[in-house]
Every structure is written in structure tokens, then in C-alpha cells.
Design a protein around this motif. Sequence first.
Motif, PDB file in Angstrom:
ATOM      1  N   ASP A  33      39.426  18.310 -12.294  1.00  0.00           N
ATOM      2  CA  ASP A  33      39.426  17.733 -10.944  1.00  0.00           C
ATOM      3  C   ASP A  33      40.526  16.683 -10.792  1.00  0.00           C
ATOM      4  O   ASP A  33      41.243  16.659  -9.786  1.00  0.00           O
ATOM      5  N   THR A  34      40.656  15.815 -11.791  1.00  0.00           N
ATOM      6  CA  THR A  34      41.687  14.774 -11.760  1.00  0.00           C
ATOM      7  C   THR A  34      43.078  15.390 -11.758  1.00  0.00           C
ATOM      8  O   THR A  34      43.953  14.972 -10.998  1.00  0.00           O
ATOM      9  N   GLU A  93      28.744  15.753 -22.834  1.00  0.00           N
ATOM     10  CA  GLU A  93      29.728  14.935 -22.108  1.00  0.00           C
ATOM     11  C   GLU A  93      31.153  15.457 -22.311  1.00  0.00           C
ATOM     12  O   GLU A  93      32.010  15.306 -21.436  1.00  0.00           O
ATOM     13  N   GLU A 108      31.446  18.247 -19.797  1.00  0.00           N
ATOM     14  CA  GLU A 108      31.652  17.656 -18.465  1.00  0.00           C
ATOM     15  C   GLU A 108      33.062  17.093 -18.321  1.00  0.00           C
ATOM     16  O   GLU A 108      33.625  17.107 -17.231  1.00  0.00           O
ATOM     17  N   ALA A 109      33.630  16.616 -19.428  1.00  0.00           N
ATOM     18  CA  ALA A 109      34.992  16.074 -19.395  1.00  0.00           C
ATOM     19  C   ALA A 109      36.001  17.156 -18.984  1.00  0.00           C
ATOM     20  O   ALA A 109      37.013  16.855 -18.363  1.00  0.00           O
ATOM     21  N   ASN A 127      35.474  19.455 -16.763  1.00  0.00           N
ATOM     22  CA  ASN A 127      35.393  19.502 -15.298  1.00  0.00           C
ATOM     23  C   ASN A 127      36.053  18.281 -14.671  1.00  0.00           C
ATOM     24  O   ASN A 127      36.833  18.406 -13.712  1.00  0.00           O
ATOM     25  N   THR A 128      35.759  17.114 -15.193  1.00  0.00           N
ATOM     26  CA  THR A 128      36.339  15.878 -14.668  1.00  0.00           C
ATOM     27  C   THR A 128      37.860  15.891 -14.800  1.00  0.00           C
ATOM     28  O   THR A 128      38.580  15.538 -13.861  1.00  0.00           O
ATOM     29  N   THR A 129      38.341  16.318 -15.956  1.00  0.00           N
ATOM     30  CA  THR A 129      39.784  16.374 -16.190  1.00  0.00           C
ATOM     31  C   THR A 129      40.459  17.376 -15.259  1.00  0.00           C
ATOM     32  O   THR A 129      41.535  17.105 -14.715  1.00  0.00           O
TER      33      THR A 129
END
Length: 145
Positions: free
Chosen positions: A68-69, A58, A61-62, A64-66
Amino acid sequence: MERAFPGNKVVDGFFGHDRYEKARKSPLFMFDLLVKSYKAANDPKYHGKLIEKGLKPENIEALNTTSDTLYQKYQERDKYISDRGYVTQERIRQFNKVWAFSVSVSEASKIVFQDNYAKLQQYLLYDGKKTENEEETVTDTPEQN
């Protein structure tokens, strides 16, 4: 990463460790760094060792999420900056409408309240004091008894 590959400069470079200081100063560089770190963490050469040394999936994945944000916020900021001129123009147009209405009310008050000095003063837009660059103007005001 440092626990999984201690002292390995090549791996540090692959994960973008050497670009961190530069990336801290720019959203686009940080976005780029996060994307590269995410791809590196998912590379089969490094992924297993990172998980083995305690990096949670996770957390990977964070990245990638960060990223994108961050990129989305950067685009929103960029759009806001490019639209700022239009927003300012519309605000000024609205202020000018209010000012034009105020001027018309003030002009009408000079006719309606020409015999009532106190009431006329309520509708004047200026206090009548001169500025340094302004010439003296003659105003028609009723004499006070």
C-alpha cells in the motif's frame, strides 16, 4: 516460505519468487509481487504451514502495508511528474516578474543618476562587456576626469 515448502517450484511460482528480479526494477511490478505474496500467504493452503514454520502474522501484514505504501508513493511520484510542467511555468513566471522589476529600476537609474557615474554602475544589469555574437554598442557615459 523456503523453510515451509523447500524445493517446491509450484509454490515458489505461486508466491512470485520467479518474478522477484523483474519486480526489483519497477515499483509497479514490486507492488504486484507484494500483493500476490500477501494473498498467497493468507491462502488457507499455505497460511498454516507458514505460521508453523515461524512466519509471524505481523510479517504477513507487513507485505500488505508495504505494498500500500509503495503504491501510494508511486502515485505521488506520478502526480509530481505530471505537475512538474506547471510548477516550472509558475517559477519562470515569478522569475520574469523579478526581472521586469529589475529592468525598470535599471532604466530609472539611468535618468536619476545620469550625472553620478558610480551610483549608475550599481544599478546596471550588465557589465557592458561584449560577447562574441554581440555588436558593439555606443553607450553614453560621462567622461572621467
